[in-house]
Scaffold this motif. Structure first.
Motif, mmCIF file in Angstrom:
data_model
loop_
_atom_site.group_PDB
_atom_site.id
_atom_site.type_symbol
_atom_site.label_atom_id
_atom_site.label_comp_id
_atom_site.label_asym_id
_atom_site.label_seq_id
_atom_site.Cartn_x
_atom_site.Cartn_y
_atom_site.Cartn_z
ATOM 1 N N MET A 175 0.834 -1.169 0.000
ATOM 2 C CA MET A 175 0.000 0.000 0.000
ATOM 3 C C MET A 175 0.885 1.241 0.000
ATOM 4 N N SER A 176 0.545 2.190 -0.838
ATOM 5 C CA SER A 176 1.290 3.440 -0.904
ATOM 6 C C SER A 176 0.819 4.383 0.189
ATOM 7 N N HIS A 177 1.756 5.062 0.797
ATOM 8 C CA HIS A 177 1.410 6.035 1.829
ATOM 9 C C HIS A 177 1.654 7.447 1.325
ATOM 10 N N THR A 178 1.520 7.628 0.031
ATOM 11 C CA THR A 178 1.675 8.946 -0.564
ATOM 12 C C THR A 178 0.345 9.674 -0.485
ATOM 13 N N HIS A 227 -3.205 10.451 5.730
ATOM 14 C CA HIS A 227 -1.767 10.224 5.550
ATOM 15 C C HIS A 227 -1.077 10.030 6.894
ATOM 16 N N ARG A 228 -1.443 10.836 7.890
ATOM 17 C CA ARG A 228 -0.850 10.663 9.224
ATOM 18 C C ARG A 228 -1.210 9.308 9.813
ATOM 19 N N GLY A 229 -2.432 8.846 9.572
ATOM 20 C CA GLY A 229 -2.845 7.530 10.061
ATOM 21 C C GLY A 229 -2.120 6.399 9.355
ATOM 22 N N GLU A 230 -1.971 6.509 8.042
ATOM 23 C CA GLU A 230 -1.300 5.456 7.272
ATOM 24 C C GLU A 230 0.182 5.342 7.617
ATOM 25 N N THR A 231 0.799 6.439 7.974
ATOM 26 C CA THR A 231 2.232 6.436 8.281
ATOM 27 C C THR A 231 2.506 6.295 9.771
ATOM 28 N N MET A 288 -4.165 5.079 14.172
ATOM 29 C CA MET A 288 -5.615 4.921 14.293
ATOM 30 C C MET A 288 -5.971 3.507 13.868
ATOM 31 N N ASP A 289 -7.130 3.053 14.335
ATOM 32 C CA ASP A 289 -7.534 1.697 13.981
ATOM 33 C C ASP A 289 -8.033 1.653 12.535
ATOM 34 N N ASP A 290 -8.126 0.446 12.011
ATOM 35 C CA ASP A 290 -8.497 0.254 10.610
ATOM 36 C C ASP A 290 -9.882 0.805 10.290
ATOM 37 N N LEU A 291 -10.822 0.666 11.204
ATOM 38 C CA LEU A 291 -12.174 1.155 10.965
ATOM 39 C C LEU A 291 -12.169 2.670 10.798
ATOM 40 N N ARG A 292 -11.458 3.366 11.638
ATOM 41 C CA ARG A 292 -11.366 4.831 11.538
ATOM 42 C C ARG A 292 -10.724 5.227 10.212
ATOM 43 N N HIS A 346 -8.415 18.467 1.579
ATOM 44 C CA HIS A 346 -7.005 18.579 1.963
ATOM 45 C C HIS A 346 -6.799 18.178 3.429
ATOM 46 N N THR A 347 -7.645 18.677 4.305
ATOM 47 C CA THR A 347 -7.543 18.368 5.736
ATOM 48 C C THR A 347 -7.733 16.875 5.979
#
Length: 79
Positions: free
Chosen positions: A1-4, A44-48, A53-57, A37-38
């Motif tokens: 999965m890309s975190h871009t 992005h902060r969650g993915e990295t 955060m949990d997957d559901l969020r 944007h927000t």
């Protein structure tokens, strides 16, 4: 999965000029673009794991981002 991050201009290739013009002339569109944007930055902060955060969020946020993108696409197509 890309975190871009999926920036709006990257998600809608070829629409950068239209996006900028529409943000300048339509306050509702500008608000939607800012919300995108927000939300995109939060995802992005969650993915990295900067802001874990949990997957559901994360999935809920991604669905909101997709819905916003669809609304923005629709507004650009109608212009």
């Amino acid at each position: 999965m890309s975190h871009t991050p999926h920036e709006l201009a990257e998600a809608l290739p070829g629409e950068a000029a239209n996006i900028s013009a529409r943000k300048a002339s339509d306050p509702h569109f500008a608000r939607l673009a800012e919300e995108y944007h927000t939300l995109n930055r939060e995802i992005h902060r969650g993915e990295t794991n900067v802001e874990p955060m949990d997957d559901l969020r994360l999935e809920t946020l991604k669905k909101k981002r997709l819905a916003l993108l669809d609304e923005i696409k629709g507004m650009l197509a109608a212009a």
